[in-house]
Design an enzyme around this catalytic site. Structure first.
Site, PDB file in Angstrom:
ATOM      1  CB  SER A 127       6.282  -9.232   7.707  1.00 30.05           C
ATOM      2  OG  SER A 127       5.736  -8.571   6.593  1.00 30.05           O
ATOM      3  CE1 TYR A 153       1.130 -10.558   9.936  1.00 29.58           C
ATOM      4  CE2 TYR A 153       1.423  -8.810   8.315  1.00 29.58           C
ATOM      5  CZ  TYR A 153       1.796 -10.026   8.843  1.00 29.58           C
ATOM      6  OH  TYR A 153       2.839 -10.717   8.285  1.00 29.58           O
ATOM      7  CE  LYS A 157       4.384 -11.745  11.525  1.00 30.78           C
ATOM      8  NZ  LYS A 157       4.820 -13.062  11.986  1.00 30.78           N
TER       9      LYS A 157
HETATM   10  C1  UD1 Z   1       0.338  -8.245   2.299  1.00 34.62           C
HETATM   11  C2  UD1 Z   1       0.261  -7.382   3.520  1.00 34.62           C
HETATM   12  C3  UD1 Z   1       1.525  -7.513   4.298  1.00 34.62           C
HETATM   13  C4  UD1 Z   1       1.774  -8.980   4.636  1.00 34.62           C
HETATM   14  C5  UD1 Z   1       1.778  -9.801   3.357  1.00 34.62           C
HETATM   15  C6  UD1 Z   1       1.909 -11.287   3.646  1.00 34.62           C
HETATM   16  C7  UD1 Z   1      -1.270  -5.559   2.897  1.00 34.62           C
HETATM   17  C8  UD1 Z   1      -1.393  -4.074   2.691  1.00 34.62           C
HETATM   18  N1  UD1 Z   1      -0.016  -6.001   3.155  1.00 34.62           N
HETATM   19  O1  UD1 Z   1       1.400  -7.765   1.495  1.00 34.62           O
HETATM   20  O2  UD1 Z   1       1.430  -6.772   5.473  1.00 34.62           O
HETATM   21  O3  UD1 Z   1       3.013  -9.125   5.288  1.00 34.62           O
HETATM   22  O4  UD1 Z   1       0.573  -9.575   2.648  1.00 34.62           O
HETATM   23  O5  UD1 Z   1       0.766 -11.795   4.253  1.00 34.62           O
HETATM   24  O6  UD1 Z   1      -2.236  -6.259   2.827  1.00 34.62           O
HETATM   25  N2  UD1 Z   1      -3.285  -7.797  -5.437  1.00 34.62           N
HETATM   26  C9  UD1 Z   1      -4.216  -7.616  -6.427  1.00 34.62           C
HETATM   27  N3  UD1 Z   1      -5.377  -8.339  -6.372  1.00 34.62           N
HETATM   28  C10 UD1 Z   1      -5.645  -9.228  -5.364  1.00 34.62           C
HETATM   29  C11 UD1 Z   1      -4.675  -9.412  -4.340  1.00 34.62           C
HETATM   30  C12 UD1 Z   1      -3.503  -8.672  -4.412  1.00 34.62           C
HETATM   31  O7  UD1 Z   1      -4.035  -6.822  -7.352  1.00 34.62           O
HETATM   32  O8  UD1 Z   1      -6.732  -9.833  -5.370  1.00 34.62           O
HETATM   33  C13 UD1 Z   1      -2.019  -7.044  -5.495  1.00 34.62           C
HETATM   34  C14 UD1 Z   1      -1.824  -6.091  -4.345  1.00 34.62           C
HETATM   35  O9  UD1 Z   1      -2.337  -4.830  -4.646  1.00 34.62           O
HETATM   36  C15 UD1 Z   1      -0.309  -6.080  -4.222  1.00 34.62           C
HETATM   37  C16 UD1 Z   1       0.128  -7.435  -4.736  1.00 34.62           C
HETATM   38  O10 UD1 Z   1      -0.972  -7.969  -5.444  1.00 34.62           O
HETATM   39  O11 UD1 Z   1       0.242  -5.131  -5.070  1.00 34.62           O
HETATM   40  C17 UD1 Z   1       0.515  -8.380  -3.619  1.00 34.62           C
HETATM   41  O12 UD1 Z   1      -0.540  -8.398  -2.673  1.00 34.62           O
HETATM   42  P1  UD1 Z   1      -0.519  -9.372  -1.424  1.00 34.62           P
HETATM   43  O13 UD1 Z   1      -0.215 -10.744  -1.875  1.00 34.62           O
HETATM   44  O14 UD1 Z   1      -1.768  -9.151  -0.646  1.00 34.62           O
HETATM   45  O15 UD1 Z   1       0.754  -8.913  -0.600  1.00 34.62           O
HETATM   46  P2  UD1 Z   1       1.160  -7.450  -0.010  1.00 34.62           P
HETATM   47  O16 UD1 Z   1       0.074  -6.472  -0.142  1.00 34.62           O
HETATM   48  O17 UD1 Z   1       2.467  -7.080  -0.585  1.00 34.62           O
END
Ligand code: UD1
Length: 341
Positions: A127, A153, A157
């Site tokens: 990842s 997590y 990795k």
């Molecule tokens: C997350 C994990 C990462 C993991 C990846 C895949 C964290 C800090 N990182 O990445 O380690 O490899 O998932 O499982 O959790 N968002 C919202 N509202 C929500 C959900 C997400 O605004 O309800 C935003 C988040 O702030 C982020 C983006 O959407 O900016 C993507 O979030 P997410 O899908 O959880 O992925 P990552 O945080 O990039």
């Protein structure tokens, strides 16, 4: 030529199932091992419906070394693609030992079996999380990894990457491809498989899907005061079918070139949370209820792939867009509602 036989650990999961389809379509023989903790057995029927081939399935947990050895004795695999593992970031903070046991311990069992049964090629699901916080948001494979990781997590990795490198150093015949995924989204164009976890969703797209299905009221946008063009975080979202195709390319490359190969699999383009909301509503033709909430602990403002290495060495680049991913997600949701997926 003998047909290559690939074992997919975690092969009924989101990325594993899409990769199974691509590999079968590319002519590989695919077998799947999964403990079904976070996926459903029906996925095998869907793979069969798409490809005409139902992969042989082993319901086995990687922690069960004895059962795993039987799979290897029976399977006579040429390579393994290792997807199986836990991946909920917040849960890993609460239950770190479980994450180390399943992800790291499971991988050690797998590698021991591979050695015992002379299987010397592995592709590993890593990842972008292994990069942690860097000076530039454009992550290149040559950057140092493993520092400032936000969660157990992420550390699992990173540790697995190191274990794979050490295993390769000890055994010159052992060949490894480490694929660092950015943010996979979307579903197969058939709508028959997609992201359908059993656990509570934590990632952006599964949450958006729940809202679209009327199972959650609204999206909380975690922060609009980041140093990005619209204030929300930016990520490199990649269509899961493009990602799956990257695995087929990595498998082809495994027998050539360097013993350890590492590739970013991302589009190279960042997209903000607000842009994702807009793309989803444009495709569905309906507004997606959302509101701005506090920042989520551990989130980085922005990161995306430098995808030049995969493009040059694997001849792979993303072909599908965010709007393709939204269309395919909606199709999957529709099929699931009608009991087809
Ligand atoms: C997350 C994990 C990462 C993991 C990846 C895949 C964290 C800090 N990182 O990445 O380690 O490899 O998932 O499982 O959790 N968002 C919202 N509202 C929500 C959900 C997400 O605004 O309800 C935003 C988040 O702030 C982020 C983006 O959407 O900016 C993507 O979030 P997410 O899908 O959880 O992925 P990552 O945080 O990039």
């Amino acid at each position: 030529m003998k047909k290559e036989k690939i074992l997919l650990t975690g092969g009924t999961g989101y990325i594993g199932s899409h990769t199974a389809v691509e590999l079968i379509e590319a002519g590989y023989e695919v077998e799947i091992l999964d403990n079904l903790l976070n996926s459903k057995i029906i996925v095998l029927d869907k793979i069969a419906e798409i490809t005409g081939v139902r992969p042989k399935f082993y319901e086995v947990d990687l922690r069960d070394a004895e059962a795993l050895a039987k799979v290897f004795a029976e399977g006579k695999f040429t390579s393994v693609i290792h997807f199986a593992g836990l991946k909920a970031v917040a849960e890993s903070v609460e239950k770190p030992l479980m994450y180390y046991e399943v992800n790291v311990g499971g991988t050690i069992n797998l590698l021991e079996c591979m050695q015992e049964y002379g299987v010397n090629q592995i592709v590993f699901s890593s990842s972008a999380t292994v990069y942690g916080e860097q000076e530039s948001p454009k992550y290149v494979e040559t950057m140092r990894v493993g520092g400032n990781l936000a969660s157990p997590y992420g550390r699992t990795k990173y540790m697995i990457e190191e274990i794979l490198k050490d295993t390769a150093t000890a055994n010159p015949d052992f060949r490894v491809a480490i694929l660092r995924y950015f943010n996979p989204i979307g579903a197969h164009t058939s709508g028959l498989i997609g992201e359908d976890p059993n656990d509570k969703p934590n990632n952006l797209m599964p949450i958006i899907m729940k809202i679209a299905a009327g199972e959650l009221p609204e999206l909380m946008i975690y922060g609009n005061d980041y140093d990005t063009p619209d204030g929300s975080c930016r990520r490199d979202y990649i269509h899961v079918v493009d990602l799956a195709k990257g695995h087929a390319k990595a498998l082809e490359k495994l027998s050539q070139g360097k013993q350890i190969q590492i590739y970013n699999l991302g589009s190279g383009n960042p997209t903000s949370v607000f842009e994702m909301v807009k793309a989803f509503s444009e495709t569905s033709g309906k507004p997606l209820p959302h509101k701005v909430a506090d920042r989520r602990a551990g989130d980085l403002a922005e990161f995306y792939a430098d995808s030049a290495k995969a493009e040059k060495e694997l001849n792979w680049r993303t072909e599908l867009t965010i709007s393709d991913a939204m269309r395919d997600t909606l199709n999957f949701l529709e099929k699931r509602k009608n009991g087809r997926a």
